[in-house]
Design a protein around this motif. Structure first.
Motif, PDB file in Angstrom:
ATOM      1  N   ASP A  88       0.693  -1.074   0.126  1.00  0.00           N
ATOM      2  CA  ASP A  88       0.231   0.580   0.342  1.00  0.00           C
ATOM      3  C   ASP A  88       1.014   1.050  -0.085  1.00  0.00           C
ATOM      4  OD1 ASP A  88      -2.048   2.061  -0.143  1.00  0.00           O
ATOM      5  OD2 ASP A  88      -2.870   1.102   1.847  1.00  0.00           O
ATOM      6  N   TRP A  89       0.785   2.124  -1.055  1.00  0.00           N
ATOM      7  CA  TRP A  89       1.565   2.896  -1.338  1.00  0.00           C
ATOM      8  C   TRP A  89       1.110   4.358  -1.084  1.00  0.00           C
ATOM      9  CZ3 TRP A  89       4.545   4.225  -6.970  1.00  0.00           C
ATOM     10  CH2 TRP A  89       5.543   5.234  -6.571  1.00  0.00           C
ATOM     11  N   ASP A  90       1.229   5.177  -0.154  1.00  0.00           N
ATOM     12  CA  ASP A  90       0.845   6.302   0.214  1.00  0.00           C
ATOM     13  C   ASP A  90       1.529   7.519  -0.658  1.00  0.00           C
ATOM     14  OD1 ASP A  90      -0.377   8.558   0.923  1.00  0.00           O
ATOM     15  OD2 ASP A  90      -0.801   8.001   2.928  1.00  0.00           O
ATOM     16  N   LEU A  91       0.724   7.617  -1.500  1.00  0.00           N
ATOM     17  CA  LEU A  91       1.941   8.989  -3.157  1.00  0.00           C
ATOM     18  C   LEU A  91       1.844  10.100  -1.778  1.00  0.00           C
ATOM     19  CD1 LEU A  91      -0.056   8.157  -6.175  1.00  0.00           C
ATOM     20  CD2 LEU A  91       2.073   7.378  -4.758  1.00  0.00           C
ATOM     21  N   ARG A  92       1.286  10.518  -1.047  1.00  0.00           N
ATOM     22  CA  ARG A  92       1.109  11.561  -0.168  1.00  0.00           C
ATOM     23  C   ARG A  92       2.186  12.128   1.167  1.00  0.00           C
ATOM     24  NH1 ARG A  92      -5.001  11.307   2.640  1.00  0.00           N
ATOM     25  NH2 ARG A  92      -3.498   9.114   3.020  1.00  0.00           N
TER      26      ARG A  92
ATOM     27  N   GLN B 220      -2.152   7.928 -16.334  1.00  0.00           N
ATOM     28  CA  GLN B 220      -3.182   8.103 -16.932  1.00  0.00           C
ATOM     29  C   GLN B 220      -4.553   7.612 -16.611  1.00  0.00           C
ATOM     30  OE1 GLN B 220      -4.027   7.036 -20.700  1.00  0.00           O
ATOM     31  NE2 GLN B 220      -2.163   7.496 -21.524  1.00  0.00           N
ATOM     32  N   GLN B 221      -4.234   7.817 -15.352  1.00  0.00           N
ATOM     33  CA  GLN B 221      -5.228   7.560 -14.169  1.00  0.00           C
ATOM     34  C   GLN B 221      -5.963   8.540 -13.882  1.00  0.00           C
ATOM     35  OE1 GLN B 221      -6.637   4.158 -13.117  1.00  0.00           O
ATOM     36  NE2 GLN B 221      -5.672   4.293 -14.784  1.00  0.00           N
ATOM     37  N   ALA B 222      -4.772   9.926 -13.988  1.00  0.00           N
ATOM     38  CA  ALA B 222      -5.025  11.584 -14.018  1.00  0.00           C
ATOM     39  C   ALA B 222      -6.122  11.197 -14.754  1.00  0.00           C
ATOM     40  CB  ALA B 222      -3.667  12.393 -13.386  1.00  0.00           C
ATOM     41  N   LEU B 223      -5.453  11.494 -15.763  1.00  0.00           N
ATOM     42  CA  LEU B 223      -6.920  11.972 -16.657  1.00  0.00           C
ATOM     43  C   LEU B 223      -8.018  11.318 -17.215  1.00  0.00           C
ATOM     44  CD1 LEU B 223      -4.361  11.730 -19.578  1.00  0.00           C
ATOM     45  CD2 LEU B 223      -5.173  13.729 -18.695  1.00  0.00           C
ATOM     46  N   HIS B 224      -8.671  10.547 -16.526  1.00  0.00           N
ATOM     47  CA  HIS B 224      -9.456   9.077 -16.063  1.00  0.00           C
ATOM     48  C   HIS B 224     -10.285   9.129 -14.871  1.00  0.00           C
ATOM     49  CE1 HIS B 224      -7.043   7.942 -19.729  1.00  0.00           C
ATOM     50  NE2 HIS B 224      -8.715   7.267 -19.904  1.00  0.00           N
TER      51      HIS B 224
ATOM     52  N   LEU C 217      -4.005  -0.941  -8.105  1.00  0.00           N
ATOM     53  CA  LEU C 217      -5.000  -0.164  -8.462  1.00  0.00           C
ATOM     54  C   LEU C 217      -4.915   1.342  -7.489  1.00  0.00           C
ATOM     55  CD1 LEU C 217      -7.633  -0.515  -9.431  1.00  0.00           C
ATOM     56  CD2 LEU C 217      -8.552  -0.954  -8.095  1.00  0.00           C
ATOM     57  N   ALA C 218      -4.794   1.879  -8.573  1.00  0.00           N
ATOM     58  CA  ALA C 218      -5.031   3.885  -7.951  1.00  0.00           C
ATOM     59  C   ALA C 218      -6.122   3.781  -7.007  1.00  0.00           C
ATOM     60  CB  ALA C 218      -5.127   5.050  -8.244  1.00  0.00           C
ATOM     61  N   LYS C 219      -6.128   4.509  -5.947  1.00  0.00           N
ATOM     62  CA  LYS C 219      -7.441   5.024  -5.012  1.00  0.00           C
ATOM     63  C   LYS C 219      -7.263   6.332  -4.580  1.00  0.00           C
ATOM     64  CE  LYS C 219      -8.900   0.715  -3.618  1.00  0.00           C
ATOM     65  NZ  LYS C 219     -10.070   0.316  -4.021  1.00  0.00           N
ATOM     66  N   ARG C 220      -7.979   6.677  -4.318  1.00  0.00           N
ATOM     67  CA  ARG C 220      -8.823   8.538  -5.249  1.00  0.00           C
ATOM     68  C   ARG C 220      -9.302   9.059  -3.238  1.00  0.00           C
ATOM     69  NH1 ARG C 220      -8.391   9.457 -10.232  1.00  0.00           N
ATOM     70  NH2 ARG C 220      -8.475   7.413 -11.759  1.00  0.00           N
ATOM     71  N   GLY C 221      -8.900  10.208  -3.759  1.00  0.00           N
ATOM     72  CA  GLY C 221      -9.655  10.817  -2.186  1.00  0.00           C
ATOM     73  C   GLY C 221     -11.241  11.285  -2.409  1.00  0.00           C
TER      74      GLY C 221
ATOM     75  N   ILE D 274      -5.671  10.675  -7.158  1.00  0.00           N
ATOM     76  CA  ILE D 274      -5.012   9.389  -6.129  1.00  0.00           C
ATOM     77  C   ILE D 274      -4.301   9.858  -5.572  1.00  0.00           C
ATOM     78  CG2 ILE D 274      -3.875   8.236  -7.458  1.00  0.00           C
ATOM     79  CD1 ILE D 274      -4.686   8.271 -10.411  1.00  0.00           C
ATOM     80  N   GLU D 275      -4.662   9.299  -3.874  1.00  0.00           N
ATOM     81  CA  GLU D 275      -3.852   8.893  -3.513  1.00  0.00           C
ATOM     82  C   GLU D 275      -3.356   7.881  -2.913  1.00  0.00           C
ATOM     83  OE1 GLU D 275      -6.812   9.917   0.078  1.00  0.00           O
ATOM     84  OE2 GLU D 275      -6.928  11.925  -0.371  1.00  0.00           O
ATOM     85  N   ARG D 276      -3.462   7.110  -2.507  1.00  0.00           N
ATOM     86  CA  ARG D 276      -2.864   5.665  -2.964  1.00  0.00           C
ATOM     87  C   ARG D 276      -2.731   4.575  -3.418  1.00  0.00           C
ATOM     88  NH1 ARG D 276      -6.808   3.703   0.774  1.00  0.00           N
ATOM     89  NH2 ARG D 276      -5.424   2.171   1.186  1.00  0.00           N
ATOM     90  N   ILE D 277      -1.843   4.270  -4.044  1.00  0.00           N
ATOM     91  CA  ILE D 277      -1.744   2.805  -5.333  1.00  0.00           C
ATOM     92  C   ILE D 277      -1.400   1.601  -3.987  1.00  0.00           C
ATOM     93  CG2 ILE D 277      -1.055   1.433  -6.789  1.00  0.00           C
ATOM     94  CD1 ILE D 277       0.173   3.777  -7.753  1.00  0.00           C
TER      95      ILE D 277
END
Length: 806
Positions: free
Chosen positions: A210-214, A264-268, A295-299, A304-307
């Motif tokens: 679980d990767w927290d991009l923040r 790509q996920q940022a555009l969809h 799988l990207a998870k959004r806030g 996108i906040e996490r994968i």
């Protein structure tokens, strides 16, 4: 004055009604609150019927639940003690017919003040009377526009006129109840989902991340770390813990893949999976293949906040794929297209393609990259016969070989006919692992069949004979069936298959013969019988038809040879395997000369082609069987020591238990543990520890030398030895020999608490398998004995003599 009095009186009545309604509404609010306070369906049901019966002051209130098969049950009830209970009873669909359901779905409410005066059937009156019902009120419970059940209020003491307010009251309760039920069922579904997820996580062999991009922090599950050979505390929480272990040749590629994925996920709005296969470094510095999914998870702001994802070890799969690539050399130069697919899953479009040869690309125009991972449906189109496709699918589902002729399509859209032969490949345990399909372009033949109807008949005959030839994947059966079928069709005296060997000699490997003539089966002939200068002619498709050996232009030595075999006429066609001449299919007529007819010559030529395919398929099948057996063998060995692994140990012990129980023979088990091995590892390092384990395994194997003895690595530094038909006394002798062999190795162990060398503690247990004992008990006894050996000072053998530890 009277008018004023009337006004006052009317006002007081309205005021009283309003007060009564307000009081009832307050009670309704209290009831609703109690219903909604619980998220447990049973609590909701019981609270509802209890509170609402009190609110309506009726004799019985029940919730009638409707099931999918049309039946119904009283799932909750509050009833006056003077009247019979209905709770728990299930009633047939006739009690509440399906045709009435739709009316209730549209909000119908049934109000009966007196069942004796109501317009209902006599059978329904009798049904209600058995529960003492005089009046009833029925309100539907709807859940997402579906009829979930009914609220049923019964008055049993007397008839009753239900007021509009009471009807509306029960209807409001039904509305609130349906909301509470929906919440409870969703909560239960969530709970079950979480339980299933938890169980899945316990059962899965994948590692989680679980990767927290923040914060750029990563959670790696203990399984993720264990897959790489690490303890939980040995890997931190940074993304570099992952990226630095990726194979250097793949690091830039993975970085680009992840960057592209995030872009790509940022555009969809809808997240798609990140998937990557690459090599990753283990703690022992080796590299293994892993499949990474994310799988990207959004806030709440949509960013996108996490994968989150998983990591699976696919090293064995990659090794299997490597084995398949090694097998490509078997079929890469075949003239016919070869397709190898997975055995399962068999979808409507077929199993996934794993391999195609060069002939497939030349035939269809598709490169391997364009078809691998897809199904054979990619070759089908508008004119592909549906019945033939169904035949293939049914054969696949039944694990049966199948031969069909079908229209396929090239990459450019052009159609062509193929003769498709499909056969399953099984491993040594009988489990099917792959399908092999060999397809030959028969477009020209099909075009000729359309022109010449008679030719179609002959080809059909060829197909029938070929099908009988191809019923088996065993080469000897194929050859035997061939000569028998051909001799029967040609009605000749002898048909044989002449196999050519690399030294130029040849042998009659199969023969069908009438009893009047001498057999030549098994005879080997020198190279002069079939000189090498003729080989090239037969490779080019030569067919030799001799009507009369006395008058044909053949050499005198060949005439003499044919006289020896009593041959008057002969017909010969070649059997090819790629560019190599495998052998000859030969028909002899011995009683008299014979003019071979064109259709007989063509038929034999066609059968030679079918036979060549069958031979190729049988030899390929044998090679794949050998490869599968080798893979199965490797799967049951411990990779470090070369002795049996835990899986092989469990299988062997199960079989030995059954066998010894059937033969009333003793079964013994020795468990061995290297003394103070952790200290050895800590002192000399894991590489030395691995070498130590290898030496110990070799010593144990030397001590247990009977073919029926099994030495297995039981775990870590533990080994197990299974001894069939061996008493406890015999097992102790073997155990002492093992202990002595290991001690004799004199592997220095400076931190051992026993002595200066590596030693073993051994536990022995023996039993006569019976219904009163079990494998688990035998293992527990051996383990207890080994524990006693350690407790008594180690470097010794102990036989179990007391019940196992709890």
């Amino acid at each position: 004055m009277f008018k004023q009095f009337f006004k006052n009186s009317k006002y007081q009545q309205v005021e009283q009604n309003l007060k009564r309604q307000n009081q009832s509404l307050k009670l309704l609010g209290d009831v609703t609150l109690k219903i909604r306070q619980s998220l447990n369906l049973e609590d909701i049901l019981q609270t509802t019927v209890t509170e609402v019966r009190q609110l309506l002051a009726c004799d019985r209130l029940l919730v009638y639940r409707l099931w999918g098969d049309g039946t119904g049950s009283a799932v909750a009830e509050s009833v006056d003690p003077d009247y019979p209970a209905v709770l728990g009873q299930t009633f047939p669909s006739e009690v509440f017919p399906v045709e009435i359901h739709q009316e209730y779905c549209h909000g119908k409410i049934k109000v009966i003040g007196d069942i004796k005066k109501a317009s209902i059937s006599s059978c329904l009156i009798e049904f209600l009377q058995q529960f003492k019902v005089q009046a009833k009120l029925v309100v539907p419970i709807l859940f997402e526009s579906e009829l979930w059940g009914l609220f049923v209020a019964h008055q049993c003491r007397e008839s009753r006129q239900w007021s509009t307010f009471e009807i509306e009251l029960l209807q409001q309760v039904a509305d609130n109840f349906s909301i509470a039920v929906a919440q409870a069922e969703r909560l239960e579904a969530l709970r079950l989902s979480e339980e299933r997820y938890a169980l899945a996580m316990q059962a899965t062999n994948d590692g989680l991340w679980d990767w927290d991009l923040r914060t750029d922090r990563v959670y790696f599950s203990p399984r993720w770390k264990a897959l790489l050979g690490y303890e939980e505390s040995e890997i931190g929480s940074s993304i570099e813990e992952w990226s630095n272990r990726v194979h250097p040749q793949a690091q830039e590629q993975i970085k680009t893949q992840m960057t592209d994925y995030l872009a790509q996920q940022a555009l969809h709005d809808v997240s798609e999976y990140f998937i990557s296969e690459h090599q990753i470094q283990h703690k022992d510095d080796t590299y293994g293949w892993v499949l990474v999914r994310g799988l990207a998870k959004r806030g709440t702001d949509g960013k996108i906040e996490r994968i989150v994802g998983s990591l699976s070890d696919i090293t064995k799969r990659k090794q299997a794929e490597h084995q398949l690539r090694l097998l490509e050399s078997v079929v890469v130069n075949a003239n016919d297209a070869v397709v190898i697919t997975e055995a399962e899953p068999i979808t409507d479009s077929g199993p996934r393609i794993l391999y195609v040869n060069k002939a497939f690309t030349e035939m269809t125009g598709y490169s391997p990259q364009e078809v691998l991972g897809k199904t054979p449906r990619i070759l089908q189109g508008l004119k592909t016969d549906r019945a033939t496709r169904d035949k293939i699918r049914m054969a696949l589902k039944a694990w049966q070989p199948v031969r069909v002729e079908i229209i396929n399509y090239c990459k450019d859209g052009s159609e062509f006919w193929v003769e498709l032969n499909i056969a399953p490949v099984a491993d040594e345990m009988g489990w099917y692992t792959h399908w092999i399909a060999i397809q030959r372009d028969i477009t020209e033949r099909k075009q000729a069949e359309e022109t010449f109807g008679q030719q179609a008949e002959r080809e059909q005959l060829v197909a029938q004979i070929a099908q009988r030839i191809r019923r088996s994947l065993k080469l000897s059966d194929i050859l035997s069936t061939t000569v028998t079928e051909v001799r029967q069709f040609l009605k000749c005296d002898r048909v044989l298959i002449y196999r050519l060997w690399t030294d130029g000699t040849g042998s009659a490997v199969t023969e069908a013969l009438t009893p009047s003539w001498s057999p030549i089966l098994g005879r080997t002939f020198p190279a002069e019988v079939f000189p090498t200068e003729y080989h090239d002619l037969y490779k080019q498709g030569r067919i030799r038809a001799i009507a009369n050996v006395e008058t044909s232009a053949i050499t005198p030595c060949l005439v003499d040879f044919l006289h020896e075999l009593q041959v008057k006429a002969k017909l010969v066609v070649s059997l090819m395997q790629g560019d190599n001449l495998w052998g000859l299919l030969v028909a002899h007529h011995c009683c008299q000369p014979r003019a071979w007819q064109p259709f007989e010559i063509n038929l034999l030529a066609s059968l030679s082609t079918q036979l060549a395919i069958a031979i190729q398929q049988a030899e390929l099948y044998d090679r794949l069987q050998g490869a599968n057996q080798e893979l199965q063998h490797l799967a049951k060995l411990d990779s470090l020591t070369g002795v049996a692994n835990r899986r092989r140990f469990d299988e062997y012990l199960d079989r030995a238990w059954v066998q010894m129980g059937r033969e009333s023979q003793p079964l013994s088990l020795i468990l061995c543990d290297i003394d103070y091995f952790k200290l050895y590892n800590d002192t000399y390092g894991h590489q030395a520890g691995d070498h130590c384990i290898q030496q110990v395994a070799k010593a144990i194997s030397c001590a247990a030398q009977r073919p029926t003895d099994l030495v297995a690595r039981y775990g870590g530094e533990e080994f197990a030895v299974i001894l069939i038909s061996t008493t406890a006394e015999g097992a102790v002798k073997v155990a002492e020999k093992i202990r002595a062999e290991v001690e004799a190795l004199k592997i220095v162990h400076a931190t051992s608490g026993v002595g200066e060398y590596v030693t073993l503690s051994l536990g022995v247990a023996s039993t006569m398998p019976a219904s009163t004992s079990s494998i688990a008990m035998l293992i527990a006894l051996a383990d207890e004995a080994m524990y006693q050996a350690k407790k008594r000072g180690r470097n010794q053998v102990t036989v179990h003599s007391s019940p196992p530890r709890c």
